[in-house]
Scaffold this active site. Structure first.
Site, mmCIF file in Angstrom:
data_model
loop_
_atom_site.group_PDB
_atom_site.id
_atom_site.type_symbol
_atom_site.label_atom_id
_atom_site.label_comp_id
_atom_site.label_asym_id
_atom_site.label_seq_id
_atom_site.Cartn_x
_atom_site.Cartn_y
_atom_site.Cartn_z
ATOM 1 N N ASP A 108 0.854 -1.175 0.000
ATOM 2 C CA ASP A 108 0.000 0.000 0.000
ATOM 3 C C ASP A 108 0.892 1.227 0.000
ATOM 4 O O ASP A 108 1.805 1.344 0.829
ATOM 5 C CB ASP A 108 -0.900 0.007 1.242
ATOM 6 C CG ASP A 108 -2.301 0.490 0.927
ATOM 7 O OD1 ASP A 108 -2.418 1.527 0.256
ATOM 8 O OD2 ASP A 108 -3.269 -0.162 1.350
ATOM 9 N N ASP A 210 -2.992 4.778 -2.399
ATOM 10 C CA ASP A 210 -4.096 5.350 -1.635
ATOM 11 C C ASP A 210 -4.438 6.753 -2.145
ATOM 12 O O ASP A 210 -3.547 7.601 -2.295
ATOM 13 C CB ASP A 210 -3.690 5.412 -0.158
ATOM 14 C CG ASP A 210 -4.817 5.797 0.759
ATOM 15 O OD1 ASP A 210 -5.767 5.015 0.902
ATOM 16 O OD2 ASP A 210 -4.739 6.897 1.338
ATOM 17 N N GLU A 269 -6.239 4.063 -6.075
ATOM 18 C CA GLU A 269 -7.534 4.348 -5.454
ATOM 19 C C GLU A 269 -7.899 5.791 -5.801
ATOM 20 O O GLU A 269 -7.128 6.714 -5.539
ATOM 21 C CB GLU A 269 -7.455 4.174 -3.944
ATOM 22 C CG GLU A 269 -8.799 4.433 -3.258
ATOM 23 C CD GLU A 269 -8.663 4.664 -1.770
ATOM 24 O OE1 GLU A 269 -9.576 4.256 -1.036
ATOM 25 O OE2 GLU A 269 -7.660 5.265 -1.341
ATOM 26 N N ASP A 342 -12.288 -0.261 3.812
ATOM 27 C CA ASP A 342 -13.104 0.933 4.029
ATOM 28 C C ASP A 342 -14.594 0.695 3.826
ATOM 29 O O ASP A 342 -15.387 1.627 3.966
ATOM 30 C CB ASP A 342 -12.667 2.052 3.066
ATOM 31 C CG ASP A 342 -11.335 2.669 3.443
ATOM 32 O OD1 ASP A 342 -11.001 2.656 4.645
ATOM 33 O OD2 ASP A 342 -10.639 3.163 2.539
#
Length: 615
Positions: A108, A210, A269, A342
């Protein structure tokens, strides 16, 4: 061959198109040392579970050093492991074991913001520091709004925090402990790229990035428009897919990924991204990203905000996903997901988590998702049909987003009983309860006190029992993954949505060469009937989610043809029945049929997701 042409050629047969990615949330996966928090050695100890499932890639949520204000998405050192998860030696053991199991590991990457404890930010607090403009610092104003702009944070409250040491405000689109980096500064970008090269040299196989479409801000930072009685302005036009985001991602590719042609996976993302924007981000000729995570389909049941959920119309879901299939059909690539760290649990949100329908609805949702065109992502526990947790009071929640929402709502005069239902349905803690390994104490997650309580239903929903039972949700996921690995139509086929206005049946076709797949799913708790397109009567059942005992009950109307086992090891109910009315589908039943032969006269478009109503 030009560099962009070479990128496009590699993209055509990229390894990640036929792959399935499994997201591990390390804090909740497996605890090896009894401190109640999952860790890297715990993941290593359970790799056989993932290899047995058949996944190709593990995406690891952040394990970097962090004060853990947002469970690791607030990073204080990008090149170290937080002690709660282990150390770099433990990471190297995990990476080696992942590769030994024939899988890849994706990290990530959180570079829109850092932790306020990162040395970069601490240095920037000094107005005379050369790193002052590594972040967005602004003086307050005196027009009745002290903050530099009226922007609101994703985590409630203002997007600006005052720092007394600087006598200035800094921008944080998320929590105050997550100050936004200023990507306008080339030194920031080069520091990020150097860190990424360091991880790739260590052996990782790519990055999930992210909120990467938020890294470019309009340097003027204008006030946002206020909507209704909302306390803050909407700053998103000035930071969602901002003015230089494509420049930055192309530069990142040149500086980092071009050195590893064909080896790495990059997925961004992107909250608020449109189909048209995603086609640019994922066009291989532009050399930016392989795919994006979009949020359109997981926002369809939102009301005023995510904590105000409403009913989901199946036709809206089909329209949304079909547009993304069509929009990225010629260039680009889709990511496919229901769950992540999430989002609440899919079987509780889009399916039916009652004992009567939990397993079948979990299988139906998986079938519908995995056979779209794109790369599927499985979130830990999804393959078991894990459900939302039974949160009773606000004290049961841990996540900063939920707690901030609750505090703001109560301060605004709302009653707890009016706020809690939305938190229970949509809170991120639902995805973060510990992985349910067995029916024993703490679900086998830890020998200590788990950081977040284990869902009480682990006594019946757990990996040990799922692996032992051939008709479990786990084995249905195995069958779907095997189908992707062995049937080229799943990876390369065209997509055509069927029955776009039907509020019960989700149906579509995939076609590649002379092979076609028909996917039918009743996404309701009542019996339904799906009309077959012409020529599908009596075709091969490749995969189904109806257990043998369901179809053989004396009171069952759902066994119109002899029961059979598909070639992919999962049980189904034989060939498509030859009936005038179509295929009778039990509640939450899903079926995948296949036929081969000439394509003439079948009224299918060459590519895309446009609905076919010719039947």
């Amino acid at each position: 061959m030009t560099s962009t042409a070479a990128e496009a050629a590699r993209h055509e047969d990229a390894w990640w198109k036929s792959s399935v990615v499994y997201q591990v949330y390390p804090r909740s996966f497996a605890d090896s040392d009894g401190d109640g928090v999952g860790d890297l050695d715990g993941i290593t100890a359970h790799l056989d579970h993932l290899a047995g499932l058949g996944v190709d890639v593990i995406w690891l949520s952040p394990v970097y050093r962090s004060p853990q204000n947002d469970n690791g998405y607030d990073i204080s050192d990008y090149q170290d492991i937080d002690p709660v998860f282990g150390d770099l030696a433990a990471f190297d053991r995990l990476l080696a074991a992942v590769h030994a199991h024939g899988m890849r590991l994706v990290m990530d990457l959180v570079v829109n913001h850092t932790s306020d404890e990162h040395p970069w930010f601490q240095e920037s607090r000094d107005p005379a520091s050369p790193r002052r403009d590594w972040y967005w610092w602004r003086r307050g104003r005196t027009d009745g709004c002290r903050e530099p702009t009226n922007w609101g944070s994703f985590f409630s409250g203002s997007a600006w925090a005052y720092d007394s040491a600087s006598d200035a405000y800094y921008l944080h689109l998320f929590a105050p402990g997550q100050p936004d980096l200023n990507w306008e500064n080339p030194e920031v970008r080069q520091a990020v790229y150097a860190m990424m090269r360091w991880w790739l040299a260590r052996g990782v196989d790519g990055f999930r990035m992210d909120v990467i479409n938020l890294i470019s801000k309009d340097p003027g930072l204008p006030d946002g428009e206020r909507h209704g009685d909302r306390p803050y302005g909407d700053g998103s036009p000035y930071y969602v897919c901002g003015p230089r985001v494509h420049d930055y991602l192309q530069e990142m590719h040149r500086e980092v990924f071009a050195r590893h042609p064909g080896r790495v996976l990059t997925v961004g993302e992107m909250p608020g991204v449109t189909v048209e924007q995603a086609a640019l981000f994922t066009d291989p000729a532009r050399a930016e990203l392989d795919m994006v995570f979009q949020f359109e389909h997981v926002g369809l049941d939102h009301g005023r905000d995510k904590f105000d959920p409403g009913p989901l119309r199946l036709s809206d879901l089909k329209n949304s996903l079909a547009r993304w299939q069509s929009g990225l059909a010629e260039t680009g690539w889709n990511s496919l997901y229901w769950n992540n760290h999430d989002q609440p649990r899919a079987v509780s949100r889009f399916g039916d988590d009652s004992p009567a329908h939990r397993e079948r609805s979990a299988k139906a949702l998986a079938t519908v998702l995995h056979l779209h065109r794109g790369t599927p992502y499985i979130y830990q526990g999804e393959e078991l049909g894990m459900t939302n947790a039974p949160f009773a009071t606000a004290d049961d929640f841990s996540d900063i987003e939920s707690l901030n929402h609750y505090a703001q709502a109560i301060a605004g005069g709302a009653a707890p009983e009016d706020v809690l239902p939305g938190m229970r349905a949509m809170g991120r803690d639902n995805a973060r309860t510990p992985m349910q390994w067995n029916a024993g104490a703490n679900a086998g997650f830890t020998e200590g006190v788990p950081w977040l309580p284990v869902n009480p239903n682990h006594t019946t929903i757990n990996a040990e029992s799922a692996r032992a039972r051939p008709d479990s949700v786990y084995h249905h996921y195995r069958a779907l993954i095997e189908l992707r690995h062995t049937e080229p139509a799943v990876v390369h086929g065209d997509f055509t949505m069927l029955l776009p206005d039907d509020e019960r049946i989700y149906a579509y076709l995939r076609r590649y060469g002379t092979t076609e797949l028909l996917v039918l799913a009743n996404l309701t708790g009542e019996p339904a009937e799906a009309e077959l397109p012409a020529g599908w009567e009596g075709t091969e059942l490749v995969l189904g989610n109806m257990a043998y005992e369901d179809s053989q009950r004396e009171d069952s109307p759902y066994s119109p043809s002899p029961y059979s086992r598909s070639r992919y090891g999962h049980t189904g109910r034989g060939a498509a029945p030859q009936t005038r009315g179509g295929v009778p589908l039990a509640p939450w039943e899903a079926r995948v049929h296949r036929r081969t032969g000439p394509q003439e006269g079948r009224h299918l478009p060459r590519t895309g997701g446009a609905p076919d109503t010719s039947f």
